[in-house]
Design an enzyme around this catalytic site. Structure first.
Site, PDB file in Angstrom:
ATOM      1  N   HIS A 107      48.888  59.225  32.527  1.00  0.00           N
ATOM      2  CA  HIS A 107      49.034  57.981  33.283  1.00  0.00           C
ATOM      3  C   HIS A 107      48.966  58.243  34.790  1.00  0.00           C
ATOM      4  CE1 HIS A 107      50.794  53.860  33.976  1.00  0.00           C
ATOM      5  NE2 HIS A 107      51.203  54.454  35.091  1.00  0.00           N
ATOM      6  N   GLU A 108      49.795  59.161  35.245  1.00  0.00           N
ATOM      7  CA  GLU A 108      49.830  59.430  36.689  1.00  0.00           C
ATOM      8  C   GLU A 108      48.513  60.047  37.162  1.00  0.00           C
ATOM      9  OE1 GLU A 108      52.108  57.972  38.318  1.00  0.00           O
ATOM     10  OE2 GLU A 108      53.426  57.577  36.603  1.00  0.00           O
TER      11      GLU A 108
ATOM     12  N   HIS B 141      46.243  57.289  38.115  1.00  0.00           N
ATOM     13  CA  HIS B 141      46.485  56.807  39.486  1.00  0.00           C
ATOM     14  C   HIS B 141      45.854  57.771  40.494  1.00  0.00           C
ATOM     15  CE1 HIS B 141      49.135  53.403  38.819  1.00  0.00           C
ATOM     16  NE2 HIS B 141      49.979  54.105  38.086  1.00  0.00           N
TER      17      HIS B 141
END
Ligand code: MG
Length: 483
Positions: free
Chosen positions: A253-254, A257
């Site tokens: 997920h990160e 980003h």
């Protein structure tokens, strides 16, 4: 824009301090960090307001290109914000939320909303003041939504949820009746060694082709991404020692980003548009990698060898078993535990409650009741206490209203990308040839390189010809969970 370099340098410093606070700072450093950050925040405010004359002049110019227009728009938004919200109000919010966060913790522990109620009342009052100062059309909540998602309104959100909620209910019922996706999996309770999982995460970063001279990963309780500079983007992940998918998907997920931040066009560097287009668009990147890519069968195939090598207990689960472990589906009260099928119910509950308290339709005292009623009407289960209900998240105590819908917007835009990629054909192809670079290239050329040049709706219109299309998320979920 020369004057902007001061704002940029201050923001850069604050980002490094913020990262350090969450990763390496000894506990007793908090006081000094608070003082320094407060001072820096005031300097940012002043340095931004100092740009007003320059921005005013640029707004009158006729020959601006898209990037220049974007710069002027982004700067105008922050100048407006700083001019409209007086320092006394900022200070009052700061003091109130610092205290409220401590009280919220106790209230949640004791599962007693009454302890938190007077604080939430003051915070809601302050948030309404913010909305009034900023100005709005139709609904005061619009002013707060706009802080996180430029141009996004109550009527947009109402449309999104009115499409999403009834259809998601039907979908959830069908998926449960099919019995393919389990509600629990034995791997959820298996203890793992954090160092071994760390090695898996390092391998995953290689698989995602993260550029290690411009990127790093550390550990924190709540994973996050921070863009320190064009060539310095950092993420954190977490190790709870049990249920390793939480660590794996925090990393993915990160990284999503971070891939966005690392893909901004080089000419955007050190300008106000060297940022994501909005919270929703940023979240779409993390959700795309976490869910559309990361929770697919193609991805499982690629990570299974890494898992087997470092976590011996994985050996006895085949690829399909792992896939099901990554995709358990169950109704739960706690948002952060929710899966792809149930997540949007959670943001919808908070959206409805926030809209009604900011709009004055619901009093703070009624929040637990309204929360539980709304939750029950969506998922058919009722929180047994406040800790499971309205007290579960820290956000209100920190004064953040208007934020939660952006999680769902992230899910929607991620599905719009899936749709645009030939209903996921490109994802399948990239994963089967293990060339994840093809996906990065696609996202880079269509979304990342523009940074914040266009507001989020316009960016979507350019890429997809439409914006915040909830139907696309339903199409994606239908294909994944029912086909
Ligand atoms: Mg995120």
């Amino acid at each position: 824009m020369k004057g902007y370099h001061r704002v940029w340098a201050l923001g850069h410093s604050m980002a490094v301090l913020g990262w350090d606070t969450e990763t390496h700072m000894p506990e007793a450093g908090a006081k000094a960090r608070g003082i320094a950050s407060g001072q820096l925040a005031m300097m940012v405010q002043k340095a931004t307001i100092d740009l007003e004359a320059l921005v005013g002049k640029a707004e009158k110019a006729r020959d601006l290109d898209d990037m220049e227009e974007g710069i002027v728009r982004v700067l105008r938004r922050s100048i407006d914000y700083f001019l409209k919200i007086p320092p006394e109000l900022v200070d009052e919010i700061q003091r109130e939320t610092t205290e409220a966060t401590v009280v919220w913790r106790t209230a949640r522990e004791k599962s007693d909303f009454k302890i938190f109620k007077p604080h939430l009342e003051r915070i809601v009052e302050l948030e309404r003041k913010v909305a009034d100062k900023l100005g709005y059309e139709k609904h005061p909540y619009n002013a707060l939504l706009d802080l996180y998602e430029e141009g996004f309104t109550v009527s947009d959100a109402d449309r999104v949820y009115s499409v999403l909620i009834p259809e998601s209910k039907r979908l959830l019922k069908k998926v449960a009746a099919n019995g393919v996706y389990p509600s629990r999996h034995p791997l959820e309770s298996v203890i793992y060694d954090a160092a071994a999982m760390g090695k898996v995460n390092e391998e995953v970063l290689k698989l995602l082709q993260m550029p290690m001279t411009r990127f790093r990963m550390d550990v924190s309780t709540h994973p996050f991404t921070t863009q320190i500079a064009p060539d310095d983007v950092r993420i954190t992940t977490r190790y709870e020692g049990k249920d390793f998918k939480a660590s794996l998907y925090s990393t993915v997920h990160e990284s999503g980003h971070a891939i966005y931040g690392l893909g901004l066009g080089p000419k955007l560097a050190y300008t106000p548009v060297a940022d994501g287009a909005s919270y929703g668009i940023h979240e779409s990147q993390s959700r795309f990698w976490e869910n559309v890519v990361g929770r697919s069968r193609g991805f499982v195939k690629l990570v299974r060898p890494m898992l087997k090598q470092n976590l011996p207990f994985v050996e006895k689960y085949d690829a399909e078993q792992l896939y099901l472990y990554f995709n358990t589906v169950r109704k739960s009260f706690i948002r952060v535990d929710a899966d792809e099928l149930t997540y949007n119910f959670h943001t919808a509950v908070r959206y409805e409650v926030e809209k009604k308290i900011i709009g004055g339709e619901v009093a703070v005292a009624e929040v637990p009741e309204v929360w539980n009623d709304t939750f029950e009407s969506y998922l058919g289960i009722r929180p047994k206490d406040d800790a499971e209900g309205a007290l579960q998240d820290v956000h209100w105590s920190g004064g953040s209203f208007g934020y939660f819908a952006t999680y769902t917007l992230g899910n929607i835009v991620a599905a719009m990308i899936w749709h645009e990629m030939g209903r996921g054909a490109l994802v399948k192809e990239a994963l089967s040839g293990s060339d994840i670079g093809a996906l990065k290239k696609w996202l880079g050329s269509k979304i990342h390189r523009f940074g914040a040049i266009y507001p989020p709706k316009e960016l979507q219109e350019r890429v997809f010809g439409e914006s915040y299309k909830a139907e696309k998320l339903l199409a994606y979920l239908n294909q994944k969970f029912l086909d």
